[in-house]
Write an enzyme that holds these catalytic residues in place. Sequence first.
Site, PDB file in Angstrom:
ATOM      1  N   HIS A 166       0.806  -1.215   0.000  1.00  0.00           N
ATOM      2  CA  HIS A 166       0.000   0.000   0.000  1.00  0.00           C
ATOM      3  C   HIS A 166       0.847   1.276   0.000  1.00  0.00           C
ATOM      4  O   HIS A 166       0.323   2.360  -0.199  1.00  0.00           O
ATOM      5  CB  HIS A 166      -0.980  -0.027   1.185  1.00  0.00           C
ATOM      6  CG  HIS A 166      -2.100  -0.991   0.959  1.00  0.00           C
ATOM      7  ND1 HIS A 166      -3.279  -0.957   1.650  1.00  0.00           N
ATOM      8  CD2 HIS A 166      -2.219  -2.025   0.100  1.00  0.00           C
ATOM      9  CE1 HIS A 166      -4.077  -1.931   1.237  1.00  0.00           C
ATOM     10  NE2 HIS A 166      -3.447  -2.596   0.301  1.00  0.00           N
TER      11      HIS A 166
ATOM     12  N   LYS B 252     -14.904  -7.811  -7.372  1.00  0.00           N
ATOM     13  CA  LYS B 252     -14.144  -8.668  -8.301  1.00  0.00           C
ATOM     14  C   LYS B 252     -13.456  -9.811  -7.543  1.00  0.00           C
ATOM     15  O   LYS B 252     -13.424 -10.953  -8.011  1.00  0.00           O
ATOM     16  CB  LYS B 252     -13.109  -7.825  -9.052  1.00  0.00           C
ATOM     17  CG  LYS B 252     -12.516  -8.557 -10.239  1.00  0.00           C
ATOM     18  CD  LYS B 252     -11.571  -7.662 -11.023  1.00  0.00           C
ATOM     19  CE  LYS B 252     -10.958  -8.442 -12.183  1.00  0.00           C
ATOM     20  NZ  LYS B 252     -10.019  -7.648 -12.960  1.00  0.00           N
TER      21      LYS B 252
END
Lengths: 405, 250
Positions: free
Chosen positions: A215, A243
């Site tokens: 991240h 997804k």
Amino acid sequence: MKKNNINSSNSVLEWIDYRLPIISLLKHSAVDYPTPKNLNYWWNFGSLAGFFLLVQIITGIMLSMHYTAHVDHAFSSIEHIMRNVNHGWLIRYVHMNGASFFFIVVYIHIFRGLYYGSYKAPRELLWWLGIIILLLMMATAFMGYVLPWGQMSFWGATVITNLFSAIPIIGEGVVQWLWGGYSVDNPTLSRFYTLHFLLPFLIVGVVVLHIVALHTHGSNNPLGIDRKGPQDSIPFHPYYTVKDFFGLGVALTIFFSVVFFAPDYLGHPDNYVPADPLKTPAHIVPEWYFLPFYAILRAIPDKLGGVIAMFSAIFVLFLLPWLDTSKVRSATFRPVYKLLFWVFLVDAVILGWIGSKPAEGTYILVGRIATSYYFIHFLIILPLLGFFEKTKPLPSSISKPVLAE
Amino acid sequence: MKIILFTIIFTTFFIQALFSASEGLKPMKYNFSFDGILGSIDKNSAQRGLQVFTEVCAACHGLNHLAYRSLEDIGYNKGEINNIAKQFLIDDIPDENGEIKKRNAIYSDKFVNPYPNEEAAKVSNNGAYPPDLTLMVKARKDGANYLRSLLLGYEDAPEGVDVGEGYYNKYMPGKIIAMPQPLYGDDVEYQDGTVATLEQEVIDVVTFLTWTAMPELEKRKSSGIKVIIFLLIMTFFFFLSYKKIWKDVK
């Protein structure tokens, strides 16, 4: 009144978050987290790996409540789980096959990284943490396979622990220290059980670091180019959560088809024979996910050399960010690397196949060639390719994949 | 010790050729009741298999991991199971004098082993240990077909093959087996009137042993169907949501 950036009318959550910002942390890293909008299905495998880690920990804890880590009782305690514990057969089959599926998704995740150059700057440490997770997984899986105390458990443990005896001078002492005695026996089993319980939690710790590193610079993407602005990103939720759920649904369907209809397909029949230290099985083979490394081990006609080659096969991955000298990340724009990636993948599959075969005749020769190629790929081809390969022009941004002429 | 271990490892690493060359013949295929995703254990066959096991196999082989109570799965009731169990004697817990007496086995006991220990089993069988059969179907590759082929596969040894104290069986790895042919046909008189041909006895005992190895088989397959149907529907809805949410992302 809205404190921080919590989109909520729940004043209790706000009260908590003001003092302990876990909610805004989650929101920051799992909801708003800006993600490249062009990720393909190969990017599903990271979260799938996390899911299977969780499955292994939960089923593992349930199994540990019924398992007995003693050479006289381990085998029967597994049968007790299979026969007498409510849904014990399901929990155990999920755990057994969950290990295999964890490796399947992690190997795909790794090959995704290889194809799209996800190990390149600034993601070298992210890549390193991933390799450490792989090493921990291997140790955990190996020790887990010993716990049922079947023939393959015992002889697999004997073969692998004996590898350490190849270390000059101190080798024998190291092996006895690992065994806690003069052969694989009860002390070995009970320490393997302890470590098999402990290591998954270390994996969780490294996974957290892996995600923190991820991240920091965000996900790589199929184009392998950096994002140029907010128009290239979408928030993780709901786009990638949904997804990932779709991907999870597909993965679970395949997983449970194996669990319910072919639960022993990936295992070895010999492990349903209780361990017998006086009777060596005709073929000692490790679980399928170790086979490529097992082939590399056996390709070298010297014990110490084989052990070094096997460990090098993984440690070379640590050097990969510097061995690959190309500035272009994605294989999409590297026509030669793209081809060589597939050659390498085939090489890895050949190594796996050789690992399952006895070391005789042509198998030895093929194993040696495939092993050589494995190292040639990393140590010779990749460093040179960066200088000689003519790469395709990169698009100017993710939003404009067409070339900005 | 060190040298022994290294020899063993060296052998398995580099001379596996010797072993693989002596592997048994690939077993014959047979279409069992429990094959396929909808297959289930044929209970009548399994009950006949229990009879063959008890009257023939149990003379030497045990079923260590199986409890008599589990026989409910193949259609016996508690009374019938107690009748089966009480034919066998088992060590009781020590009495008030510290003596261990024998008692008849009951519903909740595990199958009684024919021998008190492995050494006793070996000495009665020319030094070969008759393996426990509970898990045999899972402990061999293609186990059910292998067992059927093995039990039907006894032949006279071909010219020039010395079987020593064993018997010739081309389905056995190494082709020599220590166990004499156990079934010939008409070894038992089936209580349900089925004709006890060799083929019939073998199929019955393999069906029974498949159940002892995988008592969860029927439940596993039937819940598997439900789980897979559920997952397919769930995945389909995830797919629709995915398409809907991503509709505007360009």
